[in-house]
Design an enzyme around this catalytic site. Structure first.
Site, PDB file in Angstrom:
ATOM      1  N   CYS A  88     -10.722   0.963   2.132  1.00  0.00           N
ATOM      2  CA  CYS A  88     -10.367   0.679   3.524  1.00  0.00           C
ATOM      3  C   CYS A  88      -9.881   1.957   4.205  1.00  0.00           C
ATOM      4  CB  CYS A  88      -9.297  -0.400   3.588  1.00  0.00           C
ATOM      5  SG  CYS A  88      -9.997  -2.030   3.294  1.00  0.00           S
TER       6      CYS A  88
ATOM      7  N   ARG B 127       0.799  -1.235   0.000  1.00  0.00           N
ATOM      8  CA  ARG B 127       0.000   0.000   0.000  1.00  0.00           C
ATOM      9  C   ARG B 127       0.829   1.282   0.000  1.00  0.00           C
ATOM     10  NH1 ARG B 127      -3.002  -3.362  -1.114  1.00  0.00           N
ATOM     11  NH2 ARG B 127      -5.190  -3.576  -0.533  1.00  0.00           N
TER      12      ARG B 127
ATOM     13  N   GLU C 122      -5.350   4.630   6.322  1.00  0.00           N
ATOM     14  CA  GLU C 122      -4.871   4.448   4.950  1.00  0.00           C
ATOM     15  C   GLU C 122      -5.474   5.534   4.056  1.00  0.00           C
ATOM     16  OE1 GLU C 122      -4.985   0.556   2.592  1.00  0.00           O
ATOM     17  OE2 GLU C 122      -6.465   1.768   1.564  1.00  0.00           O
TER      18      GLU C 122
HETATM   19  N1  EPU Z   1     -12.945  -9.714   8.395  1.00  0.00           N
HETATM   20  C1  EPU Z   1     -13.808  -9.746   9.450  1.00  0.00           C
HETATM   21  N2  EPU Z   1     -14.768  -8.769   9.526  1.00  0.00           N
HETATM   22  C2  EPU Z   1     -14.891  -7.789   8.604  1.00  0.00           C
HETATM   23  C3  EPU Z   1     -13.992  -7.766   7.509  1.00  0.00           C
HETATM   24  C4  EPU Z   1     -13.018  -8.749   7.423  1.00  0.00           C
HETATM   25  O1  EPU Z   1     -13.716 -10.600  10.307  1.00  0.00           O
HETATM   26  O2  EPU Z   1     -15.780  -6.940   8.743  1.00  0.00           O
HETATM   27  C5  EPU Z   1     -11.966 -10.780   8.277  1.00  0.00           C
HETATM   28  C6  EPU Z   1     -12.226 -11.638   7.057  1.00  0.00           C
HETATM   29  O3  EPU Z   1     -13.154 -12.647   7.331  1.00  0.00           O
HETATM   30  C7  EPU Z   1     -10.872 -12.169   6.716  1.00  0.00           C
HETATM   31  C8  EPU Z   1      -9.929 -11.066   7.158  1.00  0.00           C
HETATM   32  O4  EPU Z   1     -10.667 -10.229   8.046  1.00  0.00           O
HETATM   33  O5  EPU Z   1     -10.596 -13.324   7.473  1.00  0.00           O
HETATM   34  C9  EPU Z   1      -9.414 -10.252   5.988  1.00  0.00           C
HETATM   35  O6  EPU Z   1     -10.489  -9.677   5.263  1.00  0.00           O
HETATM   36  P1  EPU Z   1     -10.334  -9.302   3.708  1.00  0.00           P
HETATM   37  O7  EPU Z   1     -10.020 -10.524   2.927  1.00  0.00           O
HETATM   38  O8  EPU Z   1     -11.528  -8.509   3.333  1.00  0.00           O
HETATM   39  O9  EPU Z   1      -9.021  -8.431   3.621  1.00  0.00           O
HETATM   40  P2  EPU Z   1      -8.614  -7.096   4.384  1.00  0.00           P
HETATM   41  O10 EPU Z   1      -7.256  -7.321   4.927  1.00  0.00           O
HETATM   42  O11 EPU Z   1      -9.666  -6.640   5.317  1.00  0.00           O
HETATM   43  C10 EPU Z   1      -7.434  -6.096   2.314  1.00  0.00           C
HETATM   44  C11 EPU Z   1      -7.250  -4.721   1.741  1.00  0.00           C
HETATM   45  C12 EPU Z   1      -8.394  -4.323   0.838  1.00  0.00           C
HETATM   46  C13 EPU Z   1      -8.529  -5.341  -0.260  1.00  0.00           C
HETATM   47  C14 EPU Z   1      -8.761  -6.711   0.403  1.00  0.00           C
HETATM   48  C15 EPU Z   1      -8.815  -7.820  -0.601  1.00  0.00           C
HETATM   49  C16 EPU Z   1      -6.047  -3.338   3.328  1.00  0.00           C
HETATM   50  C17 EPU Z   1      -6.117  -2.317   4.395  1.00  0.00           C
HETATM   51  N3  EPU Z   1      -7.194  -3.762   2.830  1.00  0.00           N
HETATM   52  O12 EPU Z   1      -8.547  -6.040   3.201  1.00  0.00           O
HETATM   53  O13 EPU Z   1      -8.043  -3.081   0.242  1.00  0.00           O
HETATM   54  O14 EPU Z   1      -9.598  -4.998  -1.115  1.00  0.00           O
HETATM   55  O15 EPU Z   1      -7.641  -7.017   1.270  1.00  0.00           O
HETATM   56  O16 EPU Z   1      -7.580  -7.921  -1.208  1.00  0.00           O
HETATM   57  O17 EPU Z   1      -4.949  -3.746   2.931  1.00  0.00           O
HETATM   58  C18 EPU Z   1      -8.216  -0.723   0.266  1.00  0.00           C
HETATM   59  O18 EPU Z   1      -6.993  -0.731   0.281  1.00  0.00           O
HETATM   60  O19 EPU Z   1      -8.884   0.326   0.223  1.00  0.00           O
HETATM   61  C19 EPU Z   1      -8.900  -2.006   0.310  1.00  0.00           C
HETATM   62  C20 EPU Z   1     -10.205  -2.087   0.373  1.00  0.00           C
END
Ligand code: EPU
Length: 304
Positions: free
Chosen positions: A229, A180, A299
């Protein structure tokens, strides 16, 4: 830096001698995916790299503050609007030029459209980005990503303009892109990029895009006004999970609410203002910090 009240007059004097298109009093709530923010006093819409570099040289020499606007999909803007000149990549939106496995494209070109063009040309490597609502320049600057995919991985070279107006064609290498962020871009403006992709059957590329699409729509509040995010993931963890486990889904301040679909998204339910979103961000950070001891870092880019 010129005093806050003087920057508009200073900028106007410089712009009087420039050929770059200028827009005035542009409401940024209409140019950000979150739909929050007051007017930008001055927005520059350059169409040529050299014109922009020249204007940046003059603004920098006069210490007039400025910052860059792409698709506005990762941005929270104050209700008074930004206290600096905004430089938009919207006019640097040259159509992709595809030659074998390389694609040259302007910074203002939308990423989802680029992904479709690559698929039609039988090129693979950026299909993960089918739903990233950003511009090429912004996605490169933030190294936007989806799971294991990162935009930076596909970048071979890019045109960068330093804040003092120096134009360089930068060759991407180890360390140019990180999670990021893009240390190799730094605080420079990205004007264009050349991607290196792989030949692939278009049907297979489209099938992968469909899988990414379905996953994204099921796990993020895609239909609602949001800025992606809000917080970075802390090392080894997920901000969304921490916020969710802290019981904060549905927490609201005025018209800003923590999404029920993904807790690391704040949704504007309609007419939310900066103060509401900023207060909600603070409450989430405080609450998660109190419960877990982890202090989340934002972010989303904040303009005031
Ligand atoms: N989770 C929860 N509750 C929630 C959301 C997520 O328990 O409300 C859990 C999910 O079940 C999963 C874990 O958290 O086990 C990770 O969730 P997710 O796969 O959605 O990935 P993330 O780490 O929350 C990152 C990026 C997103 C990107 C997604 C998919 C960051 C800060 N966020 O989210 O990027 O779309 O992976 O690749 O790195 C962004 O940068 O604006 C963004 C949305």
């Amino acid at each position: 830096m010129v005093a806050a009240k003087d920057w508009v007059a200073e900028a106007e004097a410089i712009l009087g001698e420039s050929s770059v298109r200028v827009l005035r009093d542009v409401p940024l709530r209409a140019r950000t995916s979150l739909g929050v923010g007051g007017p930008a006093r001055i927005v520059l819409v350059p169409e040529r790299v050299e014109d922009l570099a020249q204007v940046m040289r003059r603004l920098a020499a006069a210490s007039v503050p400025f910052d860059f606007l792409g698709a506005g999909s990762n941005l929270l803007v104050a209700d008074e609007g930004p206290s600096f000149v905004v430089i938009s990549s919207q006019g640097l939106d040259a159509e992709p030029v595809i030659e074998k496995e390389t694609v040259r494209v302007g910074a203002g070109y939308p990423v989802p459209r680029l992904v479709k063009r690559a698929a039609s040309a039988g090129l693979s490597g950026i299909e993960f980005a089918e739903g990233i609502p950003g511009s090429v320049g912004g996605s490169l600057r933030m190294n936007a990503g989806w799971h294991e995919g990162m935009f930076g991985h596909a970048v071979a070279t890019f045109t960068a303009i330093s804040r003092r107006g120096q134009v360089d064609e930068v060759v991407a290498g180890p360390g140019t892109f990180e999670y990021r962020k893009s240390p190799g871009v730094g605080d420079r403006f990205v004007a264009a990029a050349t991607l290196r992709l792989r030949p692939e059957d278009p049907a297979l590329v489209r099938e992968r895009m469909r899988v990414y699409h379905d996953h994204r729509v099921g796990s993020q509040p895609t239909g609602a006004k949001n800025a992606g995010c809000i917080f970075k993931n802390p090392p080894g963890g997920h901000a969304g999970r921490l916020i969710d486990e802290s019981g904060l889904k549905g927490l609201a301040v005025g018209r800003a609410i923590v999404s029920d679909v993904h807790a690391n998204f704040i949704v504007n339910r309609g007419g939310a203002n900066y103060g509401e979103v900023a207060a909600l961000i603070d409450r989430v950070r405080d609450e998660v910090g109190r419960r877990t001891g982890i202090v989340l870092e934002t972010e989303v880019v904040v303009w005031r």
